[in-house]
Design an enzyme around this catalytic site. Sequence first.
Site, PDB file in Angstrom:
ATOM      1  CB  SER A  12      -1.013  -0.011   1.247  1.00 21.57           C
ATOM      2  OG  SER A  12       0.021  -0.029   2.702  1.00 21.57           O
ATOM      3  CB  SER A 130      16.883  -7.518   6.252  1.00 20.19           C
ATOM      4  OG  SER A 130      17.707  -7.422   7.288  1.00 20.19           O
ATOM      5  CE1 TYR A 144      11.649  -2.273  11.187  1.00 22.77           C
ATOM      6  CE2 TYR A 144      14.166  -1.377  11.130  1.00 22.77           C
ATOM      7  CZ  TYR A 144      12.909  -1.591  10.414  1.00 22.77           C
ATOM      8  OH  TYR A 144      12.726  -1.708   9.181  1.00 22.77           O
ATOM      9  CE  LYS A 148      12.886  -4.910   8.954  1.00 24.33           C
ATOM     10  NZ  LYS A 148      12.088  -5.653   8.003  1.00 24.33           N
TER      11      LYS A 148
END
Length: 267
Positions: A12, A130, A144, A148
Amino acid sequence: MGKKVVLVTGASSGIGQATAELLARKGYKVFGSVRSLENAQTIEGVTPLRIDVRDDVSIKAAVDGVLQQEGRIDILINNAGYSIVGAVEETSPEEAMALFDTNVFGVLRMSRAVLPAMRGQGDGRIINLSSVLGFLPAPFMGIYAATKHAVEGLSESLDHEVRHFGIRVVLIEPSFTRTGLDTNAAPTAQRLPAYTDQFERTIAAVTAKIQAAPEPMKVAEQILQSIEQPYQMRRPGDKRAALLSKLRRFMPAGPVDKSLRKEFALS
């Protein structure tokens, strides 16, 4: 065989949207997932699908629909994700679990959904978004970065497991990119005064880097190359990411640490 069939999650906006647009222009049969079809932006040549990567029912319905229509899924691009900013001490376990549920378990759910078809057809490619934060620390983005790092480990392990079925796994590692992910990251609910000064300086440094960062289409071009060029496990999303990858691998730990603290305006 006709057009290769691609499923892109998080199509989106940002990198997902740019990737869906680019692959459609290049002649791929593209399905782009969004969480709400009602609010989905029309992308020429891209069929929208409703997928919430936290929800197995929506994933199964969408993947089954693509397989019924096309008979195969050649490429899965796991792009859906979000970020949260705040010190690790400020981050609640609930906030961390929610982030992992999308950024890591979303990759797991989507991969599990397409792998039976890919094994059956004897080929496939899973491309996982990643970040340079998958191999570097990120003050005030620690959870966060942890997601990853997890995606990196999952991807390398999965590649070894599925290689003999003709399936390969790719990691795309962008640095900062001008997307909503980087500019609209949610703050942690808790704010501790002890971190305020350093947090503000670090976020100001990060914001300046985002403003000068490449557009999402640069990363989309790397994703296209990961499909069309000879296989390569890791692909930096841009020149800066390529430099950081080399620094991490070849520079001594001390200078890397010092450089990172300067980069993030750490006292």
